[in-house]
Structure formats: structure tokens, C-alpha cells
Write a protein that holds these residues in place. Structure first.
Motif, PDB file in Angstrom:
ATOM      1  N   UNK A  36       0.843  -1.196   0.000  1.00  0.00           N
ATOM      2  CA  UNK A  36       0.000   0.000   0.000  1.00  0.00           C
ATOM      3  C   UNK A  36       0.879   1.247   0.000  1.00  0.00           C
ATOM      4  N   UNK A  37       0.284   2.394  -0.301  1.00  0.00           N
ATOM      5  CA  UNK A  37       1.006   3.652  -0.208  1.00  0.00           C
ATOM      6  C   UNK A  37       1.483   3.850   1.231  1.00  0.00           C
ATOM      7  N   UNK A  38       2.747   4.284   1.429  1.00  0.00           N
ATOM      8  CA  UNK A  38       3.272   4.406   2.796  1.00  0.00           C
ATOM      9  C   UNK A  38       2.580   5.498   3.604  1.00  0.00           C
ATOM     10  N   UNK A  39       2.256   6.610   2.979  1.00  0.00           N
ATOM     11  CA  UNK A  39       1.576   7.679   3.691  1.00  0.00           C
ATOM     12  C   UNK A  39       2.464   8.379   4.703  1.00  0.00           C
ATOM     13  N   UNK A  40       1.866   9.281   5.459  1.00  0.00           N
ATOM     14  CA  UNK A  40       2.566  10.066   6.478  1.00  0.00           C
ATOM     15  C   UNK A  40       2.564   9.275   7.789  1.00  0.00           C
ATOM     16  N   UNK A  41       3.752   8.949   8.342  1.00  0.00           N
ATOM     17  CA  UNK A  41       3.788   8.185   9.595  1.00  0.00           C
ATOM     18  C   UNK A  41       3.005   8.850  10.723  1.00  0.00           C
ATOM     19  N   UNK A  42       2.850  10.158  10.661  1.00  0.00           N
ATOM     20  CA  UNK A  42       2.105  10.869  11.702  1.00  0.00           C
ATOM     21  C   UNK A  42       0.636  10.448  11.739  1.00  0.00           C
ATOM     22  N   UNK A  43       0.157   9.852  10.637  1.00  0.00           N
ATOM     23  CA  UNK A  43      -1.239   9.407  10.582  1.00  0.00           C
ATOM     24  C   UNK A  43      -1.427   7.994  11.116  1.00  0.00           C
ATOM     25  N   UNK A  44      -0.349   7.390  11.606  1.00  0.00           N
ATOM     26  CA  UNK A  44      -0.436   6.115  12.290  1.00  0.00           C
ATOM     27  C   UNK A  44      -1.026   5.006  11.444  1.00  0.00           C
ATOM     28  N   UNK A  45      -1.955   4.257  12.050  1.00  0.00           N
ATOM     29  CA  UNK A  45      -2.522   3.078  11.388  1.00  0.00           C
ATOM     30  C   UNK A  45      -3.322   3.423  10.145  1.00  0.00           C
ATOM     31  N   UNK A  46      -3.767   4.678  10.036  1.00  0.00           N
ATOM     32  CA  UNK A  46      -4.580   5.083   8.881  1.00  0.00           C
ATOM     33  C   UNK A  46      -3.755   5.821   7.820  1.00  0.00           C
ATOM     34  N   UNK A  47      -2.425   5.759   7.928  1.00  0.00           N
ATOM     35  CA  UNK A  47      -1.567   6.517   7.013  1.00  0.00           C
ATOM     36  C   UNK A  47      -1.850   6.188   5.552  1.00  0.00           C
ATOM     37  N   UNK A  48      -1.961   4.895   5.235  1.00  0.00           N
ATOM     38  CA  UNK A  48      -2.188   4.490   3.844  1.00  0.00           C
ATOM     39  C   UNK A  48      -3.554   4.977   3.356  1.00  0.00           C
ATOM     40  N   UNK A  49      -4.563   4.897   4.215  1.00  0.00           N
ATOM     41  CA  UNK A  49      -5.906   5.344   3.809  1.00  0.00           C
ATOM     42  C   UNK A  49      -5.918   6.844   3.522  1.00  0.00           C
ATOM     43  N   UNK A  50      -5.252   7.618   4.384  1.00  0.00           N
ATOM     44  CA  UNK A  50      -5.205   9.056   4.146  1.00  0.00           C
ATOM     45  C   UNK A  50      -4.431   9.375   2.862  1.00  0.00           C
ATOM     46  N   UNK A  51      -3.392   8.593   2.569  1.00  0.00           N
ATOM     47  CA  UNK A  51      -2.637   8.795   1.328  1.00  0.00           C
ATOM     48  C   UNK A  51      -3.525   8.526   0.117  1.00  0.00           C
ATOM     49  N   UNK A  52      -4.323   7.445   0.185  1.00  0.00           N
ATOM     50  CA  UNK A  52      -5.278   7.159  -0.891  1.00  0.00           C
ATOM     51  C   UNK A  52      -6.291   8.292  -1.007  1.00  0.00           C
ATOM     52  N   UNK A  53      -6.726   8.823   0.147  1.00  0.00           N
ATOM     53  CA  UNK A  53      -7.675   9.927   0.136  1.00  0.00           C
ATOM     54  C   UNK A  53      -7.105  11.179  -0.520  1.00  0.00           C
ATOM     55  N   UNK A  54      -5.829  11.444  -0.296  1.00  0.00           N
ATOM     56  CA  UNK A  54      -5.184  12.602  -0.928  1.00  0.00           C
ATOM     57  C   UNK A  54      -5.113  12.424  -2.441  1.00  0.00           C
ATOM     58  N   UNK A  55      -4.787  11.211  -2.874  1.00  0.00           N
ATOM     59  CA  UNK A  55      -4.776  10.930  -4.319  1.00  0.00           C
ATOM     60  C   UNK A  55      -6.167  11.135  -4.898  1.00  0.00           C
ATOM     61  N   UNK A  56      -7.181  10.654  -4.194  1.00  0.00           N
ATOM     62  CA  UNK A  56      -8.562  10.837  -4.653  1.00  0.00           C
ATOM     63  C   UNK A  56      -8.883  12.323  -4.815  1.00  0.00           C
ATOM     64  N   UNK A  57      -8.485  13.137  -3.846  1.00  0.00           N
ATOM     65  CA  UNK A  57      -8.732  14.573  -3.944  1.00  0.00           C
ATOM     66  C   UNK A  57      -8.037  15.206  -5.139  1.00  0.00           C
ATOM     67  N   UNK A  58      -6.794  14.787  -5.401  1.00  0.00           N
ATOM     68  CA  UNK A  58      -6.050  15.300  -6.559  1.00  0.00           C
ATOM     69  C   UNK A  58      -6.762  14.947  -7.864  1.00  0.00           C
ATOM     70  N   UNK A  59      -7.210  13.701  -7.968  1.00  0.00           N
ATOM     71  CA  UNK A  59      -7.892  13.259  -9.185  1.00  0.00           C
ATOM     72  C   UNK A  59      -9.238  13.964  -9.352  1.00  0.00           C
ATOM     73  N   UNK A  60      -9.955  14.163  -8.261  1.00  0.00           N
ATOM     74  CA  UNK A  60     -11.251  14.827  -8.343  1.00  0.00           C
ATOM     75  C   UNK A  60     -11.086  16.261  -8.842  1.00  0.00           C
ATOM     76  N   UNK A  61     -10.083  16.961  -8.334  1.00  0.00           N
ATOM     77  CA  UNK A  61      -9.811  18.319  -8.823  1.00  0.00           C
ATOM     78  C   UNK A  61      -9.483  18.306 -10.305  1.00  0.00           C
ATOM     79  N   UNK A  62      -8.718  17.310 -10.736  1.00  0.00           N
ATOM     80  CA  UNK A  62      -8.336  17.217 -12.147  1.00  0.00           C
ATOM     81  C   UNK A  62      -9.557  16.957 -13.022  1.00  0.00           C
TER      82      UNK A  62
END
Length: 293
Positions: free
Chosen positions: A149-175
Motif C-alpha cells: 500500500x502507499x506508505x503515507x505520512x507516519x504521523x497518521x499512524x494506522x490510517x496513514x495508507x488510507x489518508x494517502x489514498x484519500x489525498x490521491x482521490x482529492x487530486x484526481x477529483x480536482x483534475x
């Protein structure tokens, strides 16, 4: 009286949601029983249909090739072929989203090879479009292909990968809102498997694409036909390996007999995401367009 009307609207909506869920799970349970005629009986009485055939790994490819069939006859052939060799043992959901026109499920899918009896399981996502019908109009299934999975920000702990996927989703939605085809294609795996509703040819079913170059051509064609006035999120769900969303689109026709007309429709789609932050598969469906204004 207003409160009563609101409750009645709520109950009408929930009736449709429960009907969609019942329709989808009736189909799944028919798969468990492994009688193809009973499985086919859970299809809607008429199309257009959209069904993902079991993907095949081709030599020299990293991702399996996802084919889509759109007729009852092709769906029947696919079921009979698959159930000669394999059986569906279980789908164990961890997320389920029911609406008036589809059911989405993510979880673990378990299957059995009939010749050897060997069983295997993996994370899966599936959309059962119903379009409000008494049966499903398709089965859009994908099993996880990426180990990491995407490594994400370690500061987000167990949900780091999910938040990373969420950021990608936001980038794609804007595009997608901006018609930024370059950014969408940049975030796509070279072999991205795409199956989304075709609003250019207006076939009522899905377009089948197998590379990022195919995706670019499809997007360029879409934005040549429409300008996007707005994309609103109705539902979204992030896991560490995919995102799912239902979106409400408002578009203006730039070509054809309806030039200048404004249309609204919904799409429901999932996308597998690699550790490198690339979309490996983007599959889903959409409603008919409704002219507004």
C-alpha cells in the motif's frame, strides 16, 4: 405535515436501498449454490448490461486484462465457463453501501478450484448495478493485485495508507473538475484497466480500456463533448488499497444536437491504488443523464 413528508421521503429512499441490497445478495447467494440457471435468474430482465469477466494475466504484463461483456448471451457464456472450473465460496464484507441504483461491497472473496478442491482468498471490491430493477444489470468485480500500500505520512499512524489514498482521490477529483487530462493520466498505471460508463457514444454500458494511452484518448473525447460545471461527492470510502466514490456530475454539451444543454447524472466507481500512488484499475457505472434547466 412537513415532518411527516420528510419521514415518508426517508422511508421511500430506504425501501429502494433495501431492495438494491436484497437484489445484490440474492445474486451472491445464488453463486454459492453454484447452479448457473439460478444465477442467471438474478439478472434484470433487460439490459443494457455490464459484467466484468474473470481477468486474465497475459505474458509480459504486470496487471491482468479486464474484459467487459454487455449482452445477456455473453454473460451466460461467462458464467457457464467460470463455474465449470471454479466455485464462489464466500464474500465476507467489511463495507457495504446500498443506494437506489447499486450496491457496493468490499471485503474478502473466497473461491475454490473444482479440479483440486484448493481454496484461496483475497481482498475484493464489487459493484452490483440494479438501476432500480428487480435484478442486477451487471457485476463489476475486481480483486486486489498489489501487495503493498502507499506508505503515507507516519504521523497518521494506522490510517496513514488510507489518508494517502484519500489525498490521491482529492487530486484526481480536482483534475476531473478542471478537465486536467494530463494529471489524471500521470496518476495512472501504464496498464490501467478501465471500465466506466460511456457518455460520449451513449451506449448505456461501459467502455473498455487497457492502457493509460487508451484512457487519455477517452478523456480527451469526453472533454471535447462536455464542459464540467460541477462534480459533487455523494459518497466516498477509502481503504489502504482502493477508493470508492459516488459522484454527481453536472455537465454542458459542447457538441451534437443538445449543444448548450445542461445534464446531470451520477457515477459509482472504485479504483485500486498501487504503493507508488498509481491507479491500476478504475471500474464502475453511471445513471442515465437528465437534462436540467
Amino acid at each position: 405535515m412537513k415532518d411527516r413528508a420528510k419521514v415518508e421521503d426517508l422511508l421511500t429512499t430506504s425501501d429502494l436501498q433495501i431492495q438494491s441490497a436484497s437484489t445484490a445478495w440474492k445474486h451472491v447467494h445464488a453463486e454459492y449454490v453454484d447452479v448457473v440457471d439460478d444465477i442467471l435468474a438474478t439478472l434484470a430482465p433487460s439490459g443494457p448490461y455490464a459484467y466484468t469477466v474473470v481477468p486474465q494475466m497475459e505474458e509480459g504484463h504486470e496487471l491482468p486484462t479486464q474484459r467487459i461483456v454487455t449482452t445477456y448471451e455473453a454473460i451466460e457464456h461467462s458464467y457457464r465457463s467460470m463455474h465449470r472450473f471454479a466455485a464462489v465460496v464466500a464474500i465476507r464484507p467489511v463495507a457495504e453501501i446500498n443506494t437506489s441504483w447499486y450496491t457496493f461491497v468490499s471485503g474478502i472473496g473466497r473461491g475454490r478450484e473444482k479440479q483440486t478442491g484448493a481454496e484461496s482468498e483475497r481482498p475484493v471490491v464489487v459493484i452490483f448495478p440494479t438501476m432500480g430493477s428487480e435484478g442486477i444489470t451487471g457485476e463489476l468485480f475486481w480483486g486486489r493485485t498489489q501487495q503493498d500500500s502507499m506508505p503515507g505520512d507516519p504521523a497518521n499512524g494506522a490510517l496513514a495508507a488510507r489518508f494517502a489514498v484519500g489525498e490521491l482521490h482529492g487530486t484526481l477529483l480536482d483534475a476531473y473538475r478542471k478537465g486536467d487530462v494530463d494529471t489524471i493520466v500521470e496518476k495512472a498505471h501504464p496498464e490501467i484497466q478501465t471500465g466506466v460508463r460511456d457518455y460520449v457514444a451513449q451506449t448505456g454500458t461501459l467502455v473498455e480500456l487497457h492502457t493509460k494511452d487508451d484512457l487519455r484518448t477517452h478523456l480527451q473525447d469526453f472533454y471535447a463533448h462536455y464542459s464540467v460545471r460541477g462534480i459533487e461527492v455523494v459518497t466516498k470510502h477509502f481503504d489502504d488499497w482502493f477508493f470508492f466514490h459516488e459522484l454527481r456530475w453536472t455537465v454542458e454539451a459542447k457538441k451534437g444536437p443538445d449543444v448548450g444543454s445542461v445534464f446531470r447524472y451520477h457515477t459509482a466507481e472504485y479504483a485500486e491504488v498501487s504503493a507508488a500512488g498509481l491507479v491500476c484499475a478504475h471500474i464502475g457505472h453511471g445513471t442515465d443523464q437528465l437534462k436540467i434547466g
